[in-house]
Write an enzyme that holds these catalytic residues in place. Structure first.
Site, PDB file in Angstrom:
ATOM      1  N   PRO A   1       2.643  43.877 105.037  1.00 48.90           N
ATOM      2  CA  PRO A   1       2.809  44.609 103.622  1.00 48.90           C
ATOM      3  C   PRO A   1       2.029  44.030 102.644  1.00 48.90           C
ATOM      4  O   PRO A   1       1.399  43.076 102.485  1.00 48.90           O
ATOM      5  CB  PRO A   1       4.344  43.871 102.830  1.00 48.90           C
ATOM      6  CG  PRO A   1       4.502  42.624 103.859  1.00 48.90           C
ATOM      7  CD  PRO A   1       3.846  42.696 105.109  1.00 48.90           C
TER       8      PRO A   1
ATOM      9  N   THR B   1       0.525  45.014  98.501  1.00 50.00           N
ATOM     10  CA  THR B   1       0.517  45.567  97.269  1.00 50.00           C
ATOM     11  C   THR B   1      -0.784  46.174  97.072  1.00 50.00           C
ATOM     12  O   THR B   1      -1.658  45.610  97.092  1.00 50.00           O
ATOM     13  CB  THR B   1       0.837  44.268  96.218  1.00 50.00           C
ATOM     14  OG1 THR B   1       2.164  44.067  96.234  1.00 50.00           O
ATOM     15  CG2 THR B   1       0.751  44.946  94.673  1.00 50.00           C
TER      16      THR B   1
ATOM     17  N   HIS C   1      11.651  41.072 100.958  1.00 48.84           N
ATOM     18  CA  HIS C   1      10.794  40.264 100.749  1.00 48.84           C
ATOM     19  C   HIS C   1      11.335  38.697 100.376  1.00 48.84           C
ATOM     20  O   HIS C   1      11.697  38.595  99.356  1.00 48.84           O
ATOM     21  CB  HIS C   1       9.678  40.577  99.799  1.00 48.84           C
ATOM     22  CG  HIS C   1       8.309  39.948  99.507  1.00 48.84           C
ATOM     23  ND1 HIS C   1       8.229  38.600 100.027  1.00 48.84           N
ATOM     24  CD2 HIS C   1       7.207  40.117  99.024  1.00 48.84           C
ATOM     25  CE1 HIS C   1       7.039  38.357 100.092  1.00 48.84           C
ATOM     26  NE2 HIS C   1       6.286  39.119  99.069  1.00 48.84           N
ATOM     27  N   GLY C   2      11.358  38.078 101.248  1.00 41.37           N
ATOM     28  CA  GLY C   2      11.977  36.642 101.158  1.00 41.37           C
ATOM     29  C   GLY C   2      10.859  35.450 100.927  1.00 41.37           C
ATOM     30  O   GLY C   2      11.112  34.450 101.059  1.00 41.37           O
TER      31      GLY C   2
ATOM     32  N   TYR D   1       8.765  34.741  95.621  1.00 43.65           N
ATOM     33  CA  TYR D   1       9.632  35.862  94.962  1.00 43.65           C
ATOM     34  C   TYR D   1      10.909  35.409  94.718  1.00 43.65           C
ATOM     35  O   TYR D   1      11.516  34.366  95.442  1.00 43.65           O
ATOM     36  CB  TYR D   1       9.084  37.255  95.445  1.00 43.65           C
ATOM     37  CG  TYR D   1       7.640  37.299  95.233  1.00 43.65           C
ATOM     38  CD1 TYR D   1       7.115  37.587  93.941  1.00 43.65           C
ATOM     39  CD2 TYR D   1       6.611  37.305  96.538  1.00 43.65           C
ATOM     40  CE1 TYR D   1       5.834  37.938  93.701  1.00 43.65           C
ATOM     41  CE2 TYR D   1       5.501  37.666  96.062  1.00 43.65           C
ATOM     42  CZ  TYR D   1       4.894  37.965  94.943  1.00 43.65           C
ATOM     43  OH  TYR D   1       3.508  38.041  94.652  1.00 43.65           O
TER      44      TYR D   1
ATOM     45  N   ARG E   1      11.378  39.052 105.461  1.00 43.92           N
ATOM     46  CA  ARG E   1      10.205  38.069 105.650  1.00 43.92           C
ATOM     47  C   ARG E   1      10.329  36.878 105.161  1.00 43.92           C
ATOM     48  O   ARG E   1      10.729  36.955 103.851  1.00 43.92           O
ATOM     49  CB  ARG E   1       9.058  38.903 104.975  1.00 43.92           C
ATOM     50  CG  ARG E   1       7.531  38.247 105.140  1.00 43.92           C
ATOM     51  CD  ARG E   1       6.352  39.030 104.540  1.00 43.92           C
ATOM     52  NE  ARG E   1       5.238  38.868 105.188  1.00 43.92           N
ATOM     53  CZ  ARG E   1       4.139  39.075 105.136  1.00 43.92           C
ATOM     54  NH1 ARG E   1       3.834  39.257 103.791  1.00 43.92           N
ATOM     55  NH2 ARG E   1       3.054  38.948 105.865  1.00 43.92           N
TER      56      ARG E   1
ATOM     57  N   GLY F   1      -5.462  35.011 107.668  1.00 43.00           N
ATOM     58  CA  GLY F   1      -6.743  34.674 108.107  1.00 43.00           C
ATOM     59  C   GLY F   1      -7.062  34.882 109.612  1.00 43.00           C
ATOM     60  O   GLY F   1      -8.237  34.378 110.128  1.00 43.00           O
TER      61      GLY F   1
ATOM     62  N   GLY G   1      -3.080  42.025 107.950  1.00 36.87           N
ATOM     63  CA  GLY G   1      -2.991  42.434 106.530  1.00 36.87           C
ATOM     64  C   GLY G   1      -4.525  43.186 106.280  1.00 36.87           C
ATOM     65  O   GLY G   1      -4.555  44.262 106.511  1.00 36.87           O
TER      66      GLY G   1
HETATM   67  C1  LIG Z   1      -4.122  42.981  98.786  1.00 43.21           C
HETATM   68  C2  LIG Z   1      -2.806  42.051  99.217  1.00 43.21           C
HETATM   69  C3  LIG Z   1      -1.572  42.414  98.924  1.00 43.21           C
HETATM   70  C4  LIG Z   1      -0.557  41.803  99.363  1.00 43.21           C
HETATM   71  N1  LIG Z   1       0.524  42.010  99.223  1.00 43.21           N
HETATM   72  C5  LIG Z   1       1.688  41.810  99.591  1.00 43.21           C
HETATM   73  C6  LIG Z   1       3.173  42.183  99.285  1.00 43.21           C
HETATM   74  O1  LIG Z   1       3.402  43.046  98.502  1.00 43.21           O
HETATM   75  N2  LIG Z   1       4.130  41.822 100.039  1.00 43.21           N
HETATM   76  C7  LIG Z   1       3.921  40.508 101.071  1.00 43.21           C
HETATM   77  O2  LIG Z   1       4.849  40.204 101.610  1.00 43.21           O
HETATM   78  N3  LIG Z   1       2.817  40.110 101.307  1.00 43.21           N
HETATM   79  C8  LIG Z   1       1.590  40.566 100.585  1.00 43.21           C
HETATM   80  N4  LIG Z   1       0.217  40.189 100.848  1.00 43.21           N
HETATM   81  C9  LIG Z   1       0.254  39.225 101.946  1.00 43.21           C
HETATM   82  C10 LIG Z   1      -0.030  39.894 103.228  1.00 43.21           C
HETATM   83  O3  LIG Z   1       1.293  40.509 103.608  1.00 43.21           O
HETATM   84  C11 LIG Z   1      -0.503  38.900 104.533  1.00 43.21           C
HETATM   85  O4  LIG Z   1       0.492  37.850 104.660  1.00 43.21           O
HETATM   86  C12 LIG Z   1      -1.929  38.109 104.113  1.00 43.21           C
HETATM   87  O5  LIG Z   1      -2.760  39.062 103.534  1.00 43.21           O
HETATM   88  C13 LIG Z   1      -2.299  37.408 105.107  1.00 43.21           C
HETATM   89  O6  LIG Z   1      -2.595  37.842 106.417  1.00 43.21           O
HETATM   90  P1  LIG Z   1      -4.112  38.529 107.082  1.00 43.21           P
HETATM   91  O7  LIG Z   1      -4.997  37.438 107.013  1.00 43.21           O
HETATM   92  O8  LIG Z   1      -3.900  39.224 108.056  1.00 43.21           O
HETATM   93  O9  LIG Z   1      -4.564  39.583 105.881  1.00 43.21           O
HETATM   94  C14 LIG Z   1      -0.699  40.722 100.356  1.00 43.21           C
HETATM   95  C15 LIG Z   1      -1.960  40.461 100.749  1.00 43.21           C
HETATM   96  C16 LIG Z   1      -3.188  41.309 100.380  1.00 43.21           C
HETATM   97  C17 LIG Z   1      -4.558  40.929 100.845  1.00 43.21           C
END
Ligand SMILES: Cc1cc2nc3c(=O)[nH]c(=O)nc-3n(C[C@H](O)[C@H](O)[C@H](O)COP(=O)(O)O)c2cc1C
Length: 355
Positions: A23, A25, A174-175, A179, A226, A289, A310
């Protein structure tokens, strides 16, 4: 050893492989919380990822924290999300809407009703937040009454019903990440003396009631949550009973027949493996990461059933093709993560076939 490219079932859906989009945003919704006009393109471009978990989406006015995040509680929201789900389904993917109630991580400038944020207790996160006027300190929240907590549970269930009405395949609560649900779990943000505060079981009550109410409304096989054990985002400092709390939650959620449990995990310790053992259903794992050569390692090691990615998915609409062929990734444009209504950094990341 399970291969990341082997199929898997979640609920009644068969997914072609074991990668999901985490997820994220993107702050590109319309002023009334309806998904922006480019959202159907954005999500359907990424359909080969199979399971798309959407950006955090508020279940109510109180639930919004950041500018231009979408909602899923009005007729306009449902109509907007319907355009997204139709395109995603036509492209062959499944979509779970993430229900994000931010609780205290909110600013009145960013919400439709401009009211004081709500939380388990009147304790602020001690952080600044992006608003249309720039970064502003987050004000102290108001503690929800017991009746309002029950109303909030009802709002989650209502939003879940509306998500299904909009054609979503399910919802993820979203847990994680500090939040509202996490604010109830953590003792430093939850000083309540009613049945929602104090003991580990009491602090877990809100999370469990929300998931139960949603499962009753739309079916457990369409319901997910989550969690981020041990991650101190948003002013959260988890308690000394932290690991027991997550063991308890995994066991409680394990009784419900959920679509999946999504764990965001940073630590390198046995708790993840314990949660994996305790929770009998599908476990989705996101390890922030992760690099390309690590993709598939957790599934192969038996630590997860699905790996969520992500930023890689944000920047590479054809992530699956790139992973399979070894083609390079696009350059990530971080400054455009939350860039208003713009296509730039949103739907203009090239795919290999178009490049
Ligand atoms: C731009 C952006 C927005 C995010 N928004 C949310 C969100 O709305 N809800 C959520 O649970 N995590 C959010 N995250 C966290 C991601 O779901 C993820 O846990 C995080 O990017 C680490 O994973 P990655 O290294 O594969 O990107 C966001 C991350 C990014 C980069």
């Amino acid at each position: 050893m399970t291969n990341i490219w082997s199929p898997i079932k979640i609920g009644s859906f068969e997914l072609p492989h074991r990668l999901a989009m985490a997820p994220m945003t993107r702050s590109r919704a319309k002023p009334d919380g309806t998904p922006g006009d480019l959202a159907p393109d954005y999500y359907s471009q990424r359909a080969t990822i199979g399971l798309l978990i959407t950006e955090g989406t508020q279940p109510s006015d109180d639930g919004q924290g950041y500018p231009a995040t979408p909602g899923i509680y009005t007729d306009a929201h449902v109509a907007g999300w319907r355009k997204v789900t139709d395109r995603v389904h036509a492209a062959g993917a499944r979509l779970f809407i993430q229900l994000m109630h931010v609780g205290r991580r909110s600013h009145p400038d960013n919400t439709p009703h401009h009211r004081q944020p709500v939380a388990p207790s009147a304790i602020g996160p001690g952080e600044d937040m992006f608003t249309m006027k720039g970064m502003l300190p987050v004000p102290e929240p108001r503690a929800l009454t017991t009746a309002e907590i029950q109303q909030t549970v009802t709002e989650f269930a209502h939003a879940a019903r509306r998500a299904i009405e909009a054609g979503a395949d399910g919802v993820e609560v979203h847990g994680a990440n500090g939040y509202l649900v996490h604010q109830f779990l953590a003792p430093d943000s939850n000083h309540r003396t009613d049945e929602y505060g104090g003991s580990m079981e009491n602090r877990a009550r809100f999370a469990i009631e929300v998931v139960h109410a949603i499962a009753d409304a739309i079916g457990p096989e369409r319901t997910a949550i989550r969690l981020s054990p041990g991650i101190p985002t948003g002013g959260i400092a988890e308690g000394t009973d932290n690991d027991d709390l997550y063991r308890y939650l995994a066991a409680e959620f394990g009784k419900m027949g959920l679509a999946y449990l999504h764990i965001l995990y940073l630590r390198q310790d046995p708790l993840l493996a314990e949660i994996r053992k305790t929770f009998p259903g599908v476990l989705v794992l996101n390890r922030p990461g992760r690099q390309r050569d690590q993709v598939g390692a957790d599934v192969a090691a038996g630590l997860a059933d699905i790996e969520a990615l992500g930023v890689m998915a944000l920047a590479d609409p054809d992530l699956i093709q790139r992973l399979k062929t070894g083609a390079p990734f696009n350059e990530v444009r971080q400054a455009l993560f939350y860039a208003g209504g713009s296509a730039e950094g949103y739907t203009d990341y090239p795919s290999l076939n178009a490049a």
